[in-house]
Design a protein around this motif. Structure first.
Motif, short mmCIF file in Angstrom:
data_model
loop_
_atom_site.label_atom_id
_atom_site.label_comp_id
_atom_site.label_asym_id
_atom_site.label_seq_id
_atom_site.Cartn_x
_atom_site.Cartn_y
_atom_site.Cartn_z
N ASP A 159 -5.14 23.29 21.79
CA ASP A 159 -3.82 22.66 21.86
C ASP A 159 -3.01 23.25 20.70
O ASP A 159 -3.24 22.91 19.53
N PRO A 160 -2.06 24.17 21.01
CA PRO A 160 -1.39 24.87 19.91
C PRO A 160 -0.60 23.95 19.00
O PRO A 160 -0.54 24.18 17.78
N ALA A 161 -0.03 22.86 19.57
CA ALA A 161 0.74 21.94 18.72
C ALA A 161 -0.17 21.34 17.66
O ALA A 161 0.21 21.22 16.49
N ARG A 162 -1.39 21.01 18.07
CA ARG A 162 -2.30 20.36 17.11
C ARG A 162 -2.80 21.33 16.06
O ARG A 162 -2.97 20.97 14.90
N VAL A 163 -3.08 22.57 16.47
CA VAL A 163 -3.59 23.51 15.46
C VAL A 163 -2.47 23.84 14.45
O VAL A 163 -2.72 23.96 13.25
N ILE A 164 -1.24 23.91 14.93
CA ILE A 164 -0.12 24.18 14.02
C ILE A 164 0.07 23.00 13.05
O ILE A 164 0.28 23.18 11.85
N GLU A 165 -0.08 21.79 13.61
CA GLU A 165 0.02 20.59 12.76
C GLU A 165 -1.04 20.63 11.66
O GLU A 165 -0.77 20.33 10.50
N GLU A 166 -2.26 21.07 12.03
CA GLU A 166 -3.33 21.14 11.03
C GLU A 166 -3.04 22.21 9.98
O GLU A 166 -3.28 22.01 8.80
N ILE A 167 -2.53 23.36 10.45
CA ILE A 167 -2.21 24.44 9.50
C ILE A 167 -1.15 23.94 8.51
O ILE A 167 -1.29 24.09 7.30
N ASP A 168 -0.10 23.30 9.04
CA ASP A 168 0.97 22.80 8.17
C ASP A 168 0.44 21.77 7.18
O ASP A 168 0.79 21.78 6.00
N GLY A 169 -0.44 20.88 7.69
CA GLY A 169 -1.01 19.83 6.83
C GLY A 169 -1.81 20.45 5.69
O GLY A 169 -1.72 20.02 4.54
N LEU A 170 -2.60 21.48 6.00
CA LEU A 170 -3.42 22.13 4.98
C LEU A 170 -2.54 22.85 3.97
O LEU A 170 -2.70 22.73 2.76
N GLU A 171 -1.55 23.61 4.50
CA GLU A 171 -0.72 24.41 3.59
C GLU A 171 0.14 23.52 2.70
O GLU A 171 0.35 23.84 1.53
#
Ligand code: IMP
Length: 448
Positions: free
Chosen positions: A75-87
């Motif tokens: 789910d690209p929305a979720r992976v992007i959300e995780e990337i943003d959260g980590l960064e």
């Protein structure tokens, strides 16, 4: 051979994330190879808590590459959300994360279908899915005609392909959805997913080629299983399972790396049993014991926050999945949670229609009728969360671990007594005997 694999031997939520985080220190690459955003793992490090779903927890360590392979539904929305959260918390993701162009993409219709279909099993038994579109996305993958992979998002015919799929899905969904539900809008979905594709462009790669090079170059690779082996689509408690091979058999198909490159398989169990969603849980304790386990173990879903069903350790089920996954050694997690119970029980056999069986049933209705046969062991009152040495555990706790090792035919080599990295013991004791299960013998050379 350079590969280690971590597999949950129960119904998921065995605290694999913590173990993977610890083992990552000895590996170059961490690989997530099946499942999707249905998984949730929590890592506690230096007082900070990280909740990850698709991105391997190796991302929290410098110098470790992280890979999401083609066996995952993304789910690209979720992976992007995780990337943003980590960064946003200072963790660098760029340059460390690769995502397979073969990964199948979760679209809004998958989530709609998941919610519409769950609960429609004959007999009324809902699977109780996480609602993340996992089953419908895997169904389209196997069906092929309506599937879209991550690599397709970068091709010239993406808009045309999406239009074809959306037409079809609108016709399917209109028969199921409540009157007045607006149809899927291909232009809007295209704009949204083209945006996701741009955001992920630098991560997208042929991860199969990357991993094959890596194992041939002697890189140390850690394969991180999601969910648990009893939720395996082929070998679990079907139909109350997830839609991927969550037992050890999934490593090769999900990652593209042949199983022969994995030389260490760690089976992870909780010191008791839990399950979230529908389906039988033979040792379930819908009483004060279950309440104790749920509250002390904080047994609420990471993804859905649902309370987990709790029960005694089921050695019949875990022995089956340990064998199925080719487990070499065991990690027993959340041992501290059992503290304060006077008596502990381990299920060593089932009685099904008056017959005693030690083989895990292949049909779920047999499992639903299974009455556990228990062995009783003494409990302990001590707080284990501060213990750091296996020898310092109370005798009853050491006996409990030893018994799990005996029943599963594998040594217990790792014990966890809390969520933090340092609440972990690596055992050098009688419980770390060599496995008693038969290993394949080399074939005798052919005679001329
Ligand atoms: P799905 O994977 O969302 O289709 O859900 C199928 C079944 O697997 C449901 O019973 C879920 O509760 C269970 N499940 C899926 N992912 C996990 C997990 O990461 N931990 C525990 N149970 C899970």
């Amino acid at each position: 051979m350079p590969g280690t694999c971590v597999i949950g031997l129960q119904w998921g939520d065995e605290a694999k994330g913590k173990l993977v985080d610890i083992l990552t220190g000895n590996h170059d690459i961490v690989v997530r190879y099946q499942g999707g955003a249905n998984a949730g793992h929590t890592v506690v490090s230096a007082g900070q808590t990280w909740k990850l779903s698709l991105i391997p927890s190796g991302i929290l360590r410098d110098g470790v590459a992280c890979v999401i392979t083609g066996g995952v539904v993304l789910d690209p929305a979720r992976v992007i959300e995780e990337i943003d959260g980590l960064e946003s918390r200072g963790v660098r993701v760029a340059g460390k994360l690769q995502i397979s162009d073969r990964a199948h993409v979760v679209f809004p219709w998958h989530i709609a279908e998941d919610r519409l279909l769950d609960g429609s099993l004959s007999g009324g038994g809902a699977i109780g899915t996480t609602g993340r579109g996992i089953g419908p996305c895997y169904r389209d993958k196997v069906g092929r005609a309506l599937a879209i992979r991550l690599g397709d998002l970068y091709r010239d015919d993406f808009r045309a392909r999406l239009g074809h799929v959306v037409d079809f899905k609108n016709r399917l969904l209109s028969g199921w959805q409540a009157a007045g539900t607006p149809p899927l809008d291909a232009d809007a979905i295209h704009a949204q997913y083209a945006g996701y594709a741009e955001r992920l462009r630098s991560c997208v790669a042929d991860t199969t080629a990357y991993l094959l090079d890596a194992v041939e170059d002697g890189k140390r690779v850690l394969f991180e299983g999601a969910q648990g082996a009893l939720l395996d689509i082929d070998h679990g408690t079907f139909p109350f399972v997830t839609s991927s091979n969550s037992s050890g058999v999934g490593v090769a198909s999900g990652s593209g790396v042949p199983g022969r490159w994995v030389d260490r398989v760690i089976g992870v169990v909780k010191a008791y049993s839990t399950r979230v969603g529908g389906g039988p849980l033979p040792t379930e304790q819908d009483n004060a014991v279950g309440q104790h386990l749920r509250e002390r173990g904080r047994e609420y879903g990471t993804v859905t926050m649902r309370p987990r069903r709790c029960g005694w350790f089921d050695a019949v089920a875990a022995r089956y999945t340990a064998r199925l996954s080719g487990v070499d050694e065991l990690a027993v997690m959340l041992l501290d949670v059992l503290g304060g119970l006077d008596e502990l029980r381990i299920c060593t056999a089932y009685e099904i229609d008056g017959r005693r069986v030690t083989q895990f049933p292949s049909h779920v209705t047999d499992l639903a009728r299974a009455v556990p046969v228990y062995e009783s062991l003494p409990g302990w009152q001590d707080d284990l969360t501060t213990v750091r040495d296996h020898a310092a555990l109370p005798a009853a706790a050491r006996r409990y671990l030893e018994r799990i090792g005996e029943l599963l035919g594998r040594p217990v080599s790792i014990v966890s007594v809390g969520p933090d990295r340092d609440q972990t013991m690596f055992c050098e004791s009688s419980t770390t005997r060599r496995p008693s299960w038969p290993r394949p013998q080399p074939r005798a050379p052919a005679t001329a």
